[in-house]
Design a protein around this motif. Structure first.
Motif, PDB file in Angstrom:
ATOM      1  N   SER A  52      21.540  23.088  72.879  1.00 55.17           N
ATOM      2  CA  SER A  52      21.133  23.973  73.984  1.00 55.17           C
ATOM      3  C   SER A  52      20.326  23.209  75.032  1.00 55.17           C
ATOM      4  O   SER A  52      20.494  23.440  76.237  1.00 55.17           O
ATOM      5  N   ALA A  53      19.465  22.294  74.570  1.00 55.84           N
ATOM      6  CA  ALA A  53      18.677  21.487  75.512  1.00 55.84           C
ATOM      7  C   ALA A  53      19.590  20.600  76.346  1.00 55.84           C
ATOM      8  O   ALA A  53      19.409  20.472  77.559  1.00 55.84           O
ATOM      9  N   TRP A  54      20.584  19.995  75.715  1.00 59.43           N
ATOM     10  CA  TRP A  54      21.540  19.147  76.420  1.00 59.43           C
ATOM     11  C   TRP A  54      22.347  19.959  77.435  1.00 59.43           C
ATOM     12  O   TRP A  54      22.534  19.541  78.575  1.00 59.43           O
ATOM     13  N   GLU A  55      22.806  21.147  77.020  1.00 59.77           N
ATOM     14  CA  GLU A  55      23.571  22.005  77.931  1.00 59.77           C
ATOM     15  C   GLU A  55      22.713  22.436  79.112  1.00 59.77           C
ATOM     16  O   GLU A  55      23.193  22.500  80.243  1.00 59.77           O
ATOM     17  N   SER A  56      21.442  22.719  78.855  1.00 61.38           N
ATOM     18  CA  SER A  56      20.521  23.085  79.926  1.00 61.38           C
ATOM     19  C   SER A  56      20.378  21.950  80.926  1.00 61.38           C
ATOM     20  O   SER A  56      20.396  22.166  82.147  1.00 61.38           O
ATOM     21  N   GLU A  57      20.234  20.722  80.421  1.00 54.85           N
ATOM     22  CA  GLU A  57      20.137  19.550  81.304  1.00 54.85           C
ATOM     23  C   GLU A  57      21.433  19.373  82.095  1.00 54.85           C
ATOM     24  O   GLU A  57      21.416  19.155  83.305  1.00 54.85           O
ATOM     25  N   LYS A  58      22.550  19.458  81.411  1.00 53.41           N
ATOM     26  CA  LYS A  58      23.856  19.255  82.031  1.00 53.41           C
ATOM     27  C   LYS A  58      24.109  20.287  83.136  1.00 53.41           C
ATOM     28  O   LYS A  58      24.649  19.954  84.189  1.00 53.41           O
ATOM     29  N   ASN A  59      23.683  21.515  82.899  1.00 50.05           N
ATOM     30  CA  ASN A  59      23.892  22.591  83.865  1.00 50.05           C
ATOM     31  C   ASN A  59      22.721  22.765  84.831  1.00 50.05           C
ATOM     32  O   ASN A  59      22.709  23.709  85.608  1.00 50.05           O
ATOM     33  N   ARG A  60      21.750  21.846  84.737  1.00 53.23           N
ATOM     34  CA  ARG A  60      20.582  21.816  85.616  1.00 53.23           C
ATOM     35  C   ARG A  60      19.768  23.112  85.557  1.00 53.23           C
ATOM     36  O   ARG A  60      19.147  23.518  86.528  1.00 53.23           O
ATOM     37  N   LEU A  61      19.737  23.754  84.395  1.00 58.14           N
ATOM     38  CA  LEU A  61      19.001  25.009  84.257  1.00 58.14           C
ATOM     39  C   LEU A  61      17.494  24.806  84.270  1.00 58.14           C
ATOM     40  O   LEU A  61      16.741  25.762  84.432  1.00 58.14           O
ATOM     41  N   GLN A  62      17.038  23.551  84.090  1.00 57.21           N
ATOM     42  CA  GLN A  62      15.610  23.274  84.127  1.00 57.21           C
ATOM     43  C   GLN A  62      15.096  23.217  85.562  1.00 57.21           C
ATOM     44  O   GLN A  62      13.896  23.252  85.800  1.00 57.21           O
ATOM     45  N   CYS A  63      16.013  23.132  86.525  1.00 60.34           N
ATOM     46  CA  CYS A  63      15.632  23.047  87.942  1.00 60.34           C
ATOM     47  C   CYS A  63      15.354  24.432  88.505  1.00 60.34           C
ATOM     48  O   CYS A  63      15.906  25.427  88.020  1.00 60.34           O
ATOM     49  N   PRO A  64      14.554  24.500  89.563  1.00 56.35           N
ATOM     50  CA  PRO A  64      14.395  25.781  90.243  1.00 56.35           C
ATOM     51  C   PRO A  64      15.762  26.274  90.728  1.00 56.35           C
ATOM     52  O   PRO A  64      16.627  25.452  91.065  1.00 56.35           O
ATOM     53  N   PRO A  65      15.990  27.574  90.742  1.00 56.14           N
ATOM     54  CA  PRO A  65      17.309  28.098  91.116  1.00 56.14           C
ATOM     55  C   PRO A  65      17.855  27.541  92.433  1.00 56.14           C
ATOM     56  O   PRO A  65      19.042  27.269  92.542  1.00 56.14           O
ATOM     57  N   GLU A  66      16.997  27.328  93.410  1.00 58.82           N
ATOM     58  CA  GLU A  66      17.477  26.844  94.713  1.00 58.82           C
ATOM     59  C   GLU A  66      17.936  25.382  94.681  1.00 58.82           C
ATOM     60  O   GLU A  66      18.580  24.911  95.610  1.00 58.82           O
ATOM     61  N   LEU A  67      17.632  24.641  93.607  1.00 60.23           N
ATOM     62  CA  LEU A  67      18.059  23.240  93.484  1.00 60.23           C
ATOM     63  C   LEU A  67      19.290  23.075  92.597  1.00 60.23           C
ATOM     64  O   LEU A  67      19.822  21.979  92.494  1.00 60.23           O
ATOM     65  N   ARG A  68      19.732  24.145  91.975  1.00 65.97           N
ATOM     66  CA  ARG A  68      20.897  24.059  91.109  1.00 65.97           C
ATOM     67  C   ARG A  68      22.165  23.965  91.964  1.00 65.97           C
ATOM     68  O   ARG A  68      22.223  24.474  93.071  1.00 65.97           O
ATOM     69  N   GLU A  69      23.151  23.300  91.392  1.00 67.75           N
ATOM     70  CA  GLU A  69      24.411  23.102  92.111  1.00 67.75           C
ATOM     71  C   GLU A  69      25.010  24.449  92.501  1.00 67.75           C
ATOM     72  O   GLU A  69      24.985  25.398  91.744  1.00 67.75           O
ATOM     73  N   GLY A  70      25.542  24.500  93.711  1.00 69.11           N
ATOM     74  CA  GLY A  70      26.187  25.716  94.189  1.00 69.11           C
ATOM     75  C   GLY A  70      25.249  26.692  94.854  1.00 69.11           C
ATOM     76  O   GLY A  70      25.648  27.770  95.267  1.00 69.11           O
ATOM     77  N   LYS A  71      23.979  26.342  94.982  1.00 75.61           N
ATOM     78  CA  LYS A  71      23.014  27.260  95.628  1.00 75.61           C
ATOM     79  C   LYS A  71      22.775  26.825  97.049  1.00 75.61           C
ATOM     80  O   LYS A  71      22.883  25.730  97.442  1.00 75.61           O
TER      81      LYS A  71
END
Length: 81
Positions: A62-81
């Motif tokens: 789950s930690a790896w998937e979170s990193e891969k999907n950039r879920l640790q970043c603020p929502p405005e910095l995630r891809e597609g925002k």
């Protein structure tokens, strides 16, 4: 638990990972999942971490998937925002 109380342990985890040569924005759990097939040491560390976080199914994955999907970043910095 507030966001700050969750973020501080993650920051310490990332700092320790960086001290040992890892990427600055990755947790030890994520590294353990990513490198689990590279050596028995990483596989054992992954198993130990998952055991310590027994209340979370597949914590390291789950930690790896979170990193891969950039879920640790603020929502405005995630891809597609």
């Amino acid at each position: 638990m507030g966001r700050r109380c969750r973020q501080i342990p993650i920051a310490v985890d990332q700092f320790v990972n960086t001290l040992f040569g890892g990427w600055a924005d990755e947790t030890i759990s994520s590294v353990a999942w990513r490198k689990r097939c590279e050596s028995k040491g990483w596989a054992l560390l992954r198993a130990l971490i998952d055991t310590l976080f027994f209340w979370q199914d597949n914590h390291c994955r789950s930690a790896w998937e979170s990193e891969k999907n950039r879920l640790q970043c603020p929502p405005e910095l995630r891809e597609g925002k």
